[in-house]
Enzyme design. Structure first.
Site, PDB file in Angstrom:
ATOM      1  N   THR A   1       0.091  -1.026  -0.261  1.00 37.02           N
ATOM      2  CA  THR A   1      -0.301   0.324   0.038  1.00 37.02           C
ATOM      3  C   THR A   1       1.508   1.331   0.342  1.00 37.02           C
ATOM      4  OG1 THR A   1      -2.361  -1.558   1.021  1.00 37.02           O
ATOM      5  CG2 THR A   1      -1.420   1.072   1.439  1.00 37.02           C
TER       6      THR A   1
ATOM      7  N   GLN B   1      -3.690  -7.033  -7.034  1.00 36.14           N
ATOM      8  CA  GLN B   1      -3.831  -7.492  -5.874  1.00 36.14           C
ATOM      9  C   GLN B   1      -5.493  -6.982  -5.285  1.00 36.14           C
ATOM     10  OE1 GLN B   1      -3.219  -7.032  -1.983  1.00 36.14           O
ATOM     11  NE2 GLN B   1      -1.916  -8.658  -2.092  1.00 36.14           N
TER      12      GLN B   1
ATOM     13  N   HIS C   1      -6.704 -11.039  -2.559  1.00 33.38           N
ATOM     14  CA  HIS C   1      -5.720 -11.193  -0.713  1.00 33.38           C
ATOM     15  C   HIS C   1      -6.170 -11.897   0.378  1.00 33.38           C
ATOM     16  CE1 HIS C   1      -3.192  -8.910   2.350  1.00 33.38           C
ATOM     17  NE2 HIS C   1      -3.327  -8.269   1.991  1.00 33.38           N
TER      18      HIS C   1
ATOM     19  N   ASN D   1      -2.867 -10.806   6.238  1.00 28.22           N
ATOM     20  CA  ASN D   1      -2.796  -9.807   6.894  1.00 28.22           C
ATOM     21  C   ASN D   1      -4.156  -9.070   7.432  1.00 28.22           C
ATOM     22  OD1 ASN D   1      -0.085 -10.058   5.102  1.00 28.22           O
ATOM     23  ND2 ASN D   1      -0.393  -7.469   4.417  1.00 28.22           N
TER      24      ASN D   1
ATOM     25  N   TYR E   1      -7.336  -9.002   7.008  1.00 32.92           N
ATOM     26  CA  TYR E   1      -8.466  -8.299   6.141  1.00 32.92           C
ATOM     27  C   TYR E   1      -9.339  -9.694   6.445  1.00 32.92           C
ATOM     28  CZ  TYR E   1      -5.066  -4.547   5.272  1.00 32.92           C
ATOM     29  OH  TYR E   1      -3.768  -3.799   5.813  1.00 32.92           O
TER      30      TYR E   1
ATOM     31  N   ARG F   1      -3.090 -14.831  -1.767  1.00 31.65           N
ATOM     32  CA  ARG F   1      -2.345 -14.673  -0.293  1.00 31.65           C
ATOM     33  C   ARG F   1      -2.200 -15.245   1.031  1.00 31.65           C
ATOM     34  NH1 ARG F   1       1.196  -9.915   1.168  1.00 31.65           N
ATOM     35  NH2 ARG F   1       3.340 -10.280   0.716  1.00 31.65           N
TER      36      ARG F   1
ATOM     37  N   ASN G   1      -3.640  -6.364  12.443  1.00 30.80           N
ATOM     38  CA  ASN G   1      -4.579  -6.218  12.622  1.00 30.80           C
ATOM     39  C   ASN G   1      -5.523  -6.839  13.264  1.00 30.80           C
ATOM     40  OD1 ASN G   1      -4.162  -4.045  10.954  1.00 30.80           O
ATOM     41  ND2 ASN G   1      -3.960  -5.076   9.148  1.00 30.80           N
TER      42      ASN G   1
ATOM     43  N   GLY H   1       9.937  -6.759  -0.631  1.00 37.38           N
ATOM     44  CA  GLY H   1       8.816  -5.045  -0.704  1.00 37.38           C
ATOM     45  C   GLY H   1       9.624  -3.963  -0.065  1.00 37.38           C
TER      46      GLY H   1
END
Length: 353
Positions: free
Chosen positions: A25, A98, A174, A177, A179, A226, A234, A310
């Protein structure tokens, strides 16, 4: 690191090397979610990697969590991404967009409709998020109905169609992470008592149905996914019990013949080895914090087909060329990672410069 620079076939694509750009991001899209013209230059500069996986891109208004992230569900979004894919392809690169629905990791201040976030259960992640007014506690989300879950699955389907219309080579779903997809997978975020909660099979159902919908729309050869097993980003707490769930989930997804599985690795080596054995297609591995001198270990040991990078690709658009000759690297500027303009985005010098 010699194998890093070998060609590799991923699904129907021949990649020129085994280095991928991890999704990151950057919060530089226009206010309506259209990628800016700066993004055209940003991705084009990094097209020497074998595969670019774009920043997280929301499939709907509800899917947005952060300020100025791109979307892929309106004509303006599609037109903006067309410029990016055209640039990457002209530089000889491949790009997967993504698809990221953040679920509860959002704030009404950051979305176009300013509504309460949606999630598998009405459980707040107990973390803060950046807004235009600074850091704020994430509010408790609203629990999705079963009917709404079907609508979200369709949002992924339509977003995948839009990505291909925009010229992308494929999409990455995605599921990592913390989400929305990982919220369904994790017992601390999913307290549902229906077909999407409780058992391993039920908590895996949403991820599998999203993948099936995308495959039906654009084909397995254009679809990656992923995960971040045992990740705690999170507010997610998976623990050891979720290892069995990933075994089941990955075995089920393997039946769909997706182009690749992308694993964000958090140190459980036996699990990574199991995933390699369970997964028949290409495996991409991202190890946050791995020293660059060890970047090729997973490829050399035939654990991964591609390794993704990354932060070093933020500050070194020509990272592949630098690694080949052992050139020094630009240090990333942490103050310009998110939001802003060209500074810290497209102005990092190449070796030639």
């Amino acid at each position: 690191m010699s194998k890093l620079f070998d060609e590799v076939r991923i699904g129907n694509f021949n990649l020129k090397n085994r280095i991928g750009m991890a999704p990151m991001t950057r919060s530089r899209a226009l206010e309506d979610g259209t990628p800016s013209d700066l993004a055209v230059e940003y991705y084009g500069q990094r097209a020497s990697v074998g595969l670019i996986i774009s920043e997280g891109t929301q499939p709907s208004d509800d899917g947005q969590g952060y300020t100025n992230t791109p979307g892929i569900y309106t004509k303006a979004h599609i037109d903006g991404w067309k410029k990016i894919t055209s640039k990457v392809h002209s530089e000889g690169g491949k790009l997967f967009i993504q698809l990221m629905h953040v679920g509860r990791v959002s704030h009404p201040d950051n979305t176009p409709h300013h509504r309460q976030a949606v999630a598998p259960s009405a459980i707040a992640p107990n973390v803060e998020i950046f807004t235009a007014e600074g850091m704020k506690e994430i509010p408790t989300p609203r629990e999705l109905t079963e009917g709404e879950i079907k609508e979200v699955i369709n949002e992924f389907r339509l977003a995948a169609r839009s990505a291909i219309e925009a010229g992308a080579d494929g999409v990455e779903i995605h599921g990592a992470n913390g989400y929305l997809i990982q919220q369904f997978l994790s017992e601390n975020a999913n307290h549902r008592q229906d077909a999407y909660g409780g058992s391993i099979e039920n908590r895996s159902r949403f991820a599998i149905e999203v993948a099936k919908a995308v495959v039906e729309e654009i084909g397995a050869e254009r679809t990656g996914i992923r995960f971040s097993p045992q990740g705690t980003l999170n507010g997610i707490e998976e623990g050891e019990t979720n290892i069995d769930m990933y075994r089941y989930l990955i075995a089920e997804l393997d039946k769909l013949n997706l182009t690749y599985l992308h694993v964000m690795h958090f140190g459980n080596e036996p699990l990574v080895q199991e995933i390699r054995e369970l997964w028949s297609q290409a495996l991409l591995i991202n190890r946050p914090g791995r020293p660059l001198e060890h970047l090729g270990v997973d490829v050399d040991n035939e654990v991964a087909d591609v390794v993704t990078v990354g932060t070093w690709l933020i500050s070194n658009p020509d990272l592949v060329e630098r690694l080949k000759v052992g050139a020094p690297l630009n240090e990333p500027d942490r103050n310009t990672m998110y939001a802003g303009g060209a500074e810290g985005y497209i102005d990092y010098p190449s070796m030639k410069q």
